[in-house]
Motif scaffolding. Structure first.
Motif, PDB file in Angstrom:
ATOM      1  N   GLN A 211       0.827  -1.208   0.000  1.00  0.00           N
ATOM      2  CA  GLN A 211       0.000   0.000   0.000  1.00  0.00           C
ATOM      3  C   GLN A 211       0.861   1.257   0.000  1.00  0.00           C
ATOM      4  O   GLN A 211       0.564   2.221  -0.706  1.00  0.00           O
TER       5      GLN A 211
ATOM      6  N   MET B  60       3.315   4.632 -10.191  1.00  0.00           N
ATOM      7  CA  MET B  60       4.210   4.339  -9.059  1.00  0.00           C
ATOM      8  C   MET B  60       5.662   4.490  -9.482  1.00  0.00           C
ATOM      9  O   MET B  60       6.483   5.015  -8.730  1.00  0.00           O
TER      10      MET B  60
ATOM     11  N   VAL C 236      -6.537  -4.700  -4.255  1.00  0.00           N
ATOM     12  CA  VAL C 236      -5.462  -5.064  -5.181  1.00  0.00           C
ATOM     13  C   VAL C 236      -5.615  -6.510  -5.651  1.00  0.00           C
ATOM     14  O   VAL C 236      -5.450  -6.802  -6.840  1.00  0.00           O
TER      15      VAL C 236
ATOM     16  N   LEU D 135      -5.019   5.637  -2.665  1.00  0.00           N
ATOM     17  CA  LEU D 135      -4.897   4.294  -2.115  1.00  0.00           C
ATOM     18  C   LEU D 135      -4.398   4.315  -0.671  1.00  0.00           C
ATOM     19  O   LEU D 135      -4.649   3.384   0.087  1.00  0.00           O
TER      20      LEU D 135
ATOM     21  N   GLY E  40      -1.530   2.584 -13.516  1.00  0.00           N
ATOM     22  CA  GLY E  40      -1.283   2.626 -12.070  1.00  0.00           C
ATOM     23  C   GLY E  40       0.124   2.185 -11.719  1.00  0.00           C
ATOM     24  O   GLY E  40       0.799   2.798 -10.887  1.00  0.00           O
ATOM     25  N   MET E  41       0.581   1.136 -12.377  1.00  0.00           N
ATOM     26  CA  MET E  41       1.936   0.650 -12.118  1.00  0.00           C
ATOM     27  C   MET E  41       2.985   1.673 -12.562  1.00  0.00           C
ATOM     28  O   MET E  41       3.957   1.936 -11.849  1.00  0.00           O
TER      29      MET E  41
ATOM     30  N   ALA F 168       2.097   1.623  -3.501  1.00  0.00           N
ATOM     31  CA  ALA F 168       1.005   1.987  -4.413  1.00  0.00           C
ATOM     32  C   ALA F 168       0.566   3.428  -4.200  1.00  0.00           C
ATOM     33  O   ALA F 168       0.268   4.145  -5.160  1.00  0.00           O
TER      34      ALA F 168
END
Length: 134
Positions: A37, A94, A59, A47, A90-91, A40
């Motif tokens: 978390q 990060m 997730v 999140l 999203g990946m 993320a």
């Protein structure tokens, strides 16, 4: 909806990988959820507002849903591609929002960022599914 070996490969390989990842995260321990978390939330700050238990479910179920959409032949390829594209975004968020993941130029991966930088391939697959012919 026609059959294409290329589309099948674009869907089956990442679909199986992502589905397996999601299943592996079911019932993850709180400590693992907290660690994931934190990472993320560096890319998607909202999140961080979830409890670790909520995040773990989000997730794991999210990965299962994306993997299943890619593997299910009745899901149109553009919808499956959109699901994969959202996941990849999203990946990559990060990756790009965490300075430890990139070299000083903010693009090339550092040693720590190599695993996330590879998710750019998922974004490319999503683009091929969404915009590819047939």
């Amino acid at each position: 909806m026609g059959f294409s070996i290329a589309t099948t490969a674009l869907r089956a390989i990442p679909g199986a990988f992502i589905l397996n990842s999601g299943v592996g995260k079911l019932g993850m321990p709180r400590e693992m959820a907290e660690g994931l978390q934190g990472m993320a939330a560096s890319g998607v700050p909202k999140l961080g507002e979830l409890t670790p238990e909520q995040f773990a479910k989000f997730v794991s179920y999210g990965e299962i849903a994306v993997g299943a959409a890619l593997l299910a032949p009745m899901v149109p390829k553009r919808i499956a591609g959109a699901a994969l594209g959202t996941f990849a975004a999203g990946m990559l968020a990060m990756y790009f929002r965490n300075p430890a993941m990139t070299e000083e130029d903010g693009v090339r991966p550092s040693q720590d960022g190599t695993a996330l930088a590879k998710d750019a391939w998922l974004a490319a697959i999503a683009i091929a599914l969404i915009f590819g012919r047939k």
